[in-house]
Design an enzyme around this catalytic site. Structure first.
Site, mmCIF file in Angstrom:
data_model
loop_
_atom_site.group_PDB
_atom_site.id
_atom_site.type_symbol
_atom_site.label_atom_id
_atom_site.label_comp_id
_atom_site.label_asym_id
_atom_site.label_seq_id
_atom_site.Cartn_x
_atom_site.Cartn_y
_atom_site.Cartn_z
ATOM 1 N NE ARG A 1 -3.773 -2.222 2.414
ATOM 2 C CZ ARG A 1 -3.572 -3.447 2.894
ATOM 3 N NH1 ARG A 1 -2.394 -3.733 3.452
ATOM 4 N NH2 ARG A 1 -4.507 -4.368 2.821
ATOM 5 C CE LYS B 1 -7.999 -1.265 4.666
ATOM 6 N NZ LYS B 1 -8.554 -1.410 3.291
ATOM 7 C CG HIS C 1 -5.653 0.207 -4.101
ATOM 8 N ND1 HIS C 1 -6.201 -0.812 -4.834
ATOM 9 C CD2 HIS C 1 -5.743 -0.161 -2.804
ATOM 10 C CE1 HIS C 1 -6.621 -1.768 -4.012
ATOM 11 N NE2 HIS C 1 -6.356 -1.403 -2.782
ATOM 12 N NE ARG D 1 -2.846 -3.139 -2.028
ATOM 13 C CZ ARG D 1 -2.332 -3.970 -1.140
ATOM 14 N NH1 ARG D 1 -1.011 -4.018 -0.977
ATOM 15 N NH2 ARG D 1 -3.107 -4.760 -0.401
ATOM 16 C CG HIS E 1 -6.050 -8.476 0.073
ATOM 17 N ND1 HIS E 1 -6.311 -8.754 -1.259
ATOM 18 C CD2 HIS E 1 -5.826 -7.145 0.136
ATOM 19 C CE1 HIS E 1 -6.242 -7.627 -1.961
ATOM 20 N NE2 HIS E 1 -5.952 -6.645 -1.131
ATOM 21 C CE1 TYR F 1 -3.474 -24.400 7.222
ATOM 22 C CE2 TYR F 1 -5.672 -23.480 6.980
ATOM 23 C CZ TYR F 1 -4.823 -24.579 7.028
ATOM 24 O OH TYR F 1 -5.346 -25.833 6.884
#
Length: 429
Positions: A249, A276, A346, A349, A373, A383
């Site tokens: 980001r 984030k 952005h 990404r 994410h 996980y």
């Protein structure tokens, strides 16, 4: 046998003369008009409580309260008595409820809702929310009792925002107001969420995504960046190249201190507090993010270190080196390159996600973890983010090689299971 009292006439009340002391003129059934020394005439109703104690209700002054009004009020009070309701208590309760309604303005309720929500928001979200309410909502309906607000008031308010071109903000504030009304209902301060009935009052907003170029546009973009006809400073060009190579980001890149980067080991680990999801007040993700540096990305960082390595940040603010670069700097740079409205921070990404999956053949989960994410289901969230670390390192190197090949004008082809076969022509002599 009770004494029969002849009803008053309008003329009697109108012509009643003041005396040195107050006196009463009875209309029957406990209703009377009290004539004051000042000449004012007040309608009152005399009644007895269930315990036999006498009391009086004041209906109001004549002629503001007409004789007919006073008689209707007497009838209403008598009906309450027959239902076992104390008219005086009923009056006091009504006054209290009216006072509470008047006190519970939209702004008061909204600020209570805001105070309850703040602990779950980031500092930036909290600040933006309050600023937007104070700018667009409170000046219009803030002083209105929330239970008395009408649909039309809200429609006018939202359309004013929409008319200035802020369609997205209008829709967001509509959703915010809906939450505030819902809170008011739960607190017993309103009976209806007006926003729930207003699905079509604003223009339909198109689903939009952050502007991003496609993989087919990469050669031109890289050529423009390389020629630097926009005359960008070297750190800015490096920042854009790093955005391409590592697609973190924008804030995570420009706010990076040199202390997070180990040039000797070739490692860059962003602490979870800067990520984030790490900034969430409730259930923050406390997983550090491995950037996974390719050879090309590490070479750029070493080049950058010779320029800004003496300071705190990789990309210091030119005016104050103790602060990081402004987010707007990269947007301005993209605009100067001719990509205003076509590419954003952005967007790098989005470009990486689609291209790595489609042209390098990597699974969505691997790219998604590199993007940091949140897993979309509870099983995946169990996980650790480092689960795909080896595969991610391999992927990031192949992504850098892919970009390098594209910039040279070669034709990289996806191989099997995420490996990249670079089909390059012979080097130019």
């Amino acid at each position: 046998m009770p004494k029969l009292i002849p009803p008053l006439t309008e003329l009697q009340v109108k012509n009643a003369k003041p005396r040195p002391k107050p006196y009463k003129m009875f209309d029957g059934g406990g209703l009377y008009v009290e004539v004051m020394p000042s000449g004012s005439r007040i309608w009152r109703w005399k009644f007895r409580h269930a315990d036999g104690k006498e009391n009086a209700l004041t209906f109001g002054p004549y002629p503001e309260i007409s004789m007919q009004d006073a008689r209707e009020k007497r009838l209403e009070a008598r009906r309450l008595q027959l239902q076992g309701i104390d008219p005086a208590k009923h009056r006091d309760d009504a006054k209290r409820l009216a006072a509470e309604k008047a006190a519970n303005t939209f702004e008061k309720v909204a600020r209570e809702w805001y105070a309850n929500k703040v602990p779950t928001w980031s500092e930036r979200t909290s600040k933006n929310m309050l600023q937007r309410l104070e700018a667009d909502i409170f000046p219009k309906i803030g002083s209105r009792p929330i239970a008395e607000i009408k649909h039309r008031e809200l429609i006018v308010m939202l359309r004013k925002i929409e008319e200035r071109g802020a369609t997205e903000i209008a829709h967001r504030l509509k959703a915010v107001c809906s939450q505030i009304f819902s809170y008011a209902i739960q607190c017993g301060l309103a009976d209806r969420n007006l926003m729930a009935d207003m699905k079509d009052v604003l223009k339909t907003k198109r689903a939009s995504h952050y502007a991003a170029i496609s993989a087919d546009e990469l050669p031109t973009f890289l050529d423009i960046l390389s020629r630097n006809e926009a005359r960008m400073f070297e750190p800015t060009r490096i920042a854009l190249r790093l955005m391409l190579l590592i697609f973190v980001r924008t804030s995570e890149l420009i706010e990076t201190p040199w202390s997070e980067v180990d040039l000797e080991k070739g490692e860059w680990i962003i602490p979870w507090q800067r990520m984030k999801r790490g900034k969430l007040t409730v259930n923050p993700d406390m997983t550090n993010h491995h950037v996974c540096l390719s050879r090309q990305a590490l070479a750029l960082l070493r080049q950058l270190h010779t320029i800004t390595g003496h300071g705190i940040y990789l990309f210091p603010n030119q005016r104050d080196h103790d602060k990081p670069l402004s987010n707007n700097t990269l947007l301005v740079a993209l605009a100067r390159m001719g990509y205003k409205g076509r590419m954003t921070g952005h967007g790098f990404r989005a470009l990486a996600m689609s291209t790595i999956k489609e042209r390098l053949g990597y699974r969505h989960e691997v790219v998604d973890r590199q993007l940091a994410h949140a897993p979309k289901d509870k099983v995946a969230s169990a996980y650790d983010r480092a689960q795909f670390l080896t595969e991610r390192r391999k992927m990031m190197q192949e992504w850098a090689d892919y970009l390098e090949a594209v910039e040279r004008g070669d034709t990289p082809q996806p191989g099997h299971h995420g490996s990249l076969e670079l089909v390059w022509p012979a080097p130019h002599r």
